[in-house]
Design an enzyme around this catalytic site. Structure first.
Site, PDB file in Angstrom:
ATOM      1  N   LEU A  60      -0.955   1.629   4.721  1.00  9.19           N
ATOM      2  CA  LEU A  60      -0.354   1.695   3.382  1.00  9.19           C
ATOM      3  C   LEU A  60       1.105   1.315   3.476  1.00  9.19           C
ATOM      4  O   LEU A  60       1.658   1.192   4.562  1.00  9.19           O
ATOM      5  CB  LEU A  60      -0.529   3.089   2.742  1.00  9.19           C
ATOM      6  CG  LEU A  60      -0.277   4.383   3.503  1.00  9.19           C
ATOM      7  CD1 LEU A  60       1.060   4.439   4.185  1.00  9.19           C
ATOM      8  CD2 LEU A  60      -0.430   5.581   2.579  1.00  9.19           C
ATOM      9  N   SER A  61       1.716   1.096   2.341  1.00 13.33           N
ATOM     10  CA  SER A  61       3.143   0.787   2.340  1.00 13.33           C
ATOM     11  C   SER A  61       3.920   2.086   2.526  1.00 13.33           C
ATOM     12  O   SER A  61       3.477   3.163   2.123  1.00 13.33           O
ATOM     13  CB  SER A  61       3.549   0.117   1.026  1.00 13.33           C
ATOM     14  OG  SER A  61       3.498   1.043  -0.040  1.00 13.33           O
ATOM     15  N   THR A  92       6.379  -1.480  -0.601  1.00  6.19           N
ATOM     16  CA  THR A  92       7.765  -1.411  -0.154  1.00  6.19           C
ATOM     17  C   THR A  92       8.557  -2.587  -0.711  1.00  6.19           C
ATOM     18  O   THR A  92       9.753  -2.473  -0.982  1.00  6.19           O
ATOM     19  CB  THR A  92       7.820  -1.392   1.384  1.00  6.19           C
ATOM     20  OG1 THR A  92       7.072  -0.264   1.855  1.00  6.19           O
ATOM     21  CG2 THR A  92       9.246  -1.297   1.897  1.00  6.19           C
ATOM     22  N   HIS A 110       3.683 -11.128   3.189  1.00  7.88           N
ATOM     23  CA  HIS A 110       2.653 -11.648   4.094  1.00  7.88           C
ATOM     24  C   HIS A 110       2.794 -13.147   4.327  1.00  7.88           C
ATOM     25  O   HIS A 110       3.895 -13.675   4.410  1.00  7.88           O
ATOM     26  CB  HIS A 110       1.257 -11.294   3.572  1.00  7.88           C
ATOM     27  CG  HIS A 110       1.013  -9.828   3.434  1.00  7.88           C
ATOM     28  ND1 HIS A 110       1.477  -8.898   4.328  1.00  7.88           N
ATOM     29  CD2 HIS A 110       0.343  -9.115   2.488  1.00  7.88           C
ATOM     30  CE1 HIS A 110       1.112  -7.692   3.952  1.00  7.88           C
ATOM     31  NE2 HIS A 110       0.428  -7.790   2.843  1.00  7.88           N
TER      32      HIS A 110
END
Length: 281
Positions: free
Chosen positions: A56-57, A113, A152
């Site tokens: 998870l962030s 984030t 990403h």
């Protein structure tokens, strides 16, 4: 014992977890049911407590630290790896400090984030549209949004599509704090017994170490989920997001995470964190 585990189909995660889920290392009696999702979907699953182990962030982790503990292995932190704010209309790049409040920004999720960093750098940009990270570039090209917040592999593809960088929010963070940027972590559900949680942490570390020692071992698995990425781009992606912090956070990694949480609390962007967030003190 079978555990549910969630991570993204991005090359950094498939590189990290290949040896674990394909039993290229001794998994000490554990097997894994894998769920591949984008980071915001994983964040939402964590909010619902659906998975035993999940990526998870770090922004989202602040909201689920009562349910999950942060493992020491598997995290994505680093320098020069932050999200980029980009645009289609090049005039936006001329003075990022004058971006008007009404501009529509495509973001990869409210609890990423990336969105947290956008809020720190440009608190007035509140007209946001959530979308899957891989759709942001096309939305810009179709002028459906004014600005796009990319993460990403899109860091490596946006220029080929005629899009332009306004600011690297990772560089902004580094200038403000001097720390690596904490992007995503691996957490274990607190309902699991301590022995199992520590075993998972140990196995993920071994999986990362195996991947570093055998970097092409998981190539077919990585390519299978890499969204038509070239091999060169896949490995650029891995080099950016998988590093010493992925093996273990260490003092520097923990300092970066603590800095992120402290700054977020000061700006009232996250609720107070009541628990020790780390699995291993």
């Amino acid at each position: 014992m079978k555990l549910s585990i969630g991570f993204s189909p991005c090359p950094n995660d498939t590189f990290i977890f290949d040896a674990l889920i394909h039993h290229k290392i001794d998994t000490e009696g554990l097997t894994f049911e894998v769920f591949f999702d984008d980071v915001e979907t994983l964040n939402q699953k964590a909010f619902r407590g659906e998975l035993d182990i999940t990526k998870l962030s770090f922004h989202a982790f602040a909201y689920v630290s009562e349910q999950y503990a942060l493992l020491d292995s598997g995290s994505a932190l680093g320098f020069g790896v932050g999200p980029l704010l980009i645009c289609h209309q090049e005039h936006f790049t001329q003075n990022s400090g004058e971006l008007s409040a009404g501009l529509k920004v495509g973001i990869p999720g409210r609890y990423t984030t990336a969105n947290f960093l956008l809020g720190i750098a440009f608190p007035h940009l509140t007209n946001k549209q959530e979308m899957v990270f891989s759709e942001i570039e096309n939305a810009l090209l179709k002028d459906q949004i004014d600005l796009g917040l990319i993460i990403h592999e899109n860091r490596f593809t946006y220029t080929e599509k005629g899009l332009h960088k306004i600011i690297d929010l990772g560089n902004y963070w580094e200038q403000q704090t001097g720390c690596a940027i904490p992007l995503g972590g691996i957490v274990a559900n607190r309902k699991l017994d301590q022995e199992t949680k520590e075993k998972v942490n140990r196995l993920i570390k071994k999986s990362v170490e195996f991947a570093f020692a055998n970097p092409r071992s998981g190539l077919d698995f990585i390519r299978q989920h890499a969204q038509e990425m070239s091999e060169e781009v896949m490995y650029k992606h891995i080099e950016l997001y998988v590093n010493k912090y992925s093996i273990e956070l260490g003092t520097e990694g923990r300092k970066a995470i603590d800095t992120l949480f402290n700054m977020a609390r000061e700006k009232e962007l996250i609720p107070p964190v009541q628990h020790d967030i780390y699995l291993i003190p």
